[in-house]
Each structure stands twice: as C-alpha cells, then as structure tokens.
Motif scaffolding. Structure first.
Motif, PDB file in Angstrom:
ATOM      1  N   GLN A 135      58.122  42.035  43.774  1.00 13.85           N
ATOM      2  CA  GLN A 135      56.980  41.390  43.136  1.00 13.85           C
ATOM      3  C   GLN A 135      55.673  41.900  43.738  1.00 13.85           C
ATOM      4  N   VAL A 136      54.769  42.278  42.863  1.00 18.51           N
ATOM      5  CA  VAL A 136      53.408  42.631  43.262  1.00 18.51           C
ATOM      6  C   VAL A 136      52.458  41.667  42.565  1.00 18.51           C
ATOM      7  N   GLY A 146      54.089  42.380  47.454  1.00 16.86           N
ATOM      8  CA  GLY A 146      53.429  41.264  48.108  1.00 16.86           C
ATOM      9  C   GLY A 146      52.180  40.858  47.369  1.00 16.86           C
ATOM     10  N   LEU A 147      51.386  40.031  48.043  1.00 16.90           N
ATOM     11  CA  LEU A 147      50.125  39.537  47.492  1.00 16.90           C
ATOM     12  C   LEU A 147      48.984  40.383  48.057  1.00 16.90           C
ATOM     13  N   VAL A 148      48.127  40.868  47.183  1.00 10.97           N
ATOM     14  CA  VAL A 148      47.003  41.700  47.607  1.00 10.97           C
ATOM     15  C   VAL A 148      45.782  41.318  46.781  1.00 10.97           C
ATOM     16  N   GLN A 149      44.618  41.449  47.372  1.00  8.88           N
ATOM     17  CA  GLN A 149      43.378  41.142  46.661  1.00  8.88           C
ATOM     18  C   GLN A 149      43.003  42.284  45.716  1.00  8.88           C
ATOM     19  N   PRO A 150      42.252  41.972  44.670  1.00  5.60           N
ATOM     20  CA  PRO A 150      41.768  43.045  43.785  1.00  5.60           C
ATOM     21  C   PRO A 150      41.038  44.121  44.580  1.00  5.60           C
ATOM     22  N   THR A 176      49.640  43.061  38.255  1.00 12.94           N
ATOM     23  CA  THR A 176      50.613  42.060  38.683  1.00 12.94           C
ATOM     24  C   THR A 176      51.878  42.165  37.846  1.00 12.94           C
ATOM     25  N   ALA A 177      53.010  42.342  38.518  1.00 13.82           N
ATOM     26  CA  ALA A 177      54.286  42.530  37.825  1.00 13.82           C
ATOM     27  C   ALA A 177      55.394  42.631  38.862  1.00 13.82           C
ATOM     28  N   LEU A 188      43.971  48.247  43.133  1.00  9.31           N
ATOM     29  CA  LEU A 188      44.785  47.317  42.341  1.00  9.31           C
ATOM     30  C   LEU A 188      43.910  46.277  41.653  1.00  9.31           C
ATOM     31  N   SER A 189      44.333  45.899  40.456  1.00  8.13           N
ATOM     32  CA  SER A 189      43.655  44.867  39.675  1.00  8.13           C
ATOM     33  C   SER A 189      44.674  43.812  39.266  1.00  8.13           C
TER      34      SER A 189
END
Length: 115
Positions: free
Chosen positions: A110-111, A9-13, A90-91, A85-86
C-alpha cells in the motif's frame, strides 16, 4: 514463482518512496518485470516495465518523469523509485511477471500519499 513487494507506506505530497519486489522460482534475469497499481474502486493499471535485455523501460504517461523502474539481477529484485508523489498515486502497488505462460502477482504494498 513468488513475488514479495515491500517499501510502501504513508508519505506526504511531494515526497518519495522506493518499492522493492523480491522474486524467486524462476530465472529472474530472463524475464521482463513490471509494476501495476490499483486504486480503491478502480481497475489495476500498468505503471512501468523493464525488459530482460538491455533494461529497456516503459512508463505510463501519468508517472513518466517521476517514477523510475530498475532491476538488480544479482539480487533477483526489481525496484520502483517514486518521486514527486501526489494523492493521485495512492494505490496498492503490485509486482508482475509473465512466466510459464501465465501472469504472476505479488501480494501488493500500500502506498498512501496524504498530508
């Protein structure tokens, strides 16, 4: 052999995600399991692996200390806990097993790490 990833999913740094890979079609507890990832325009790279005996783990240098691979043999599932996470993480993340003399991959999850 079937490998089904989930948890992307979508995550903030600075955030965290936990990926799961449900496996079937082989005796899960007998095989080492691995995670790989592929960023846009790049090759698929090794992330982490966990052995079938003693749950010995190995990590890519880029994720060591931030990611943790684990397995639940009762549930035929391997996990990847991803912390700190940074955007470079993303990959598409893929689950992998080498069984029956060939490599098997899941469909990927997807991350995306973005603010």
């Amino acid at each position: 052999v079937q490998l089904v990833e989930s948890g992307g999913g979508l995550v903030q740094p600075g955030g965290s995600l936990r990926l799961s890979c449900a496996a079937s079609g082989f005796t899960f507890s007998n095989y080492a399991m691995s995670w790989f990832r592929q960023a846009p325009g790049k090759e698929r790279d090794f992330v982490a692996t966990i052995s079938s005996v003693f749950d010995t783990t190995e990590y890519a240098h880029s994720v060591k200390g931030r990611f943790t691979i684990s397995r639940d043999n009762a549930k035929n599932t391997v996990f990847l806990q991803m912390n700190s996470l940074s955007p470079e993480d993303t990959a598409v993340y893929y689950c992998h097993v080498r069984a029956f003399r060939r490599d098997h991959w899941g469909q990927g999850t997807q991350v995306t790490v973005s603010s």
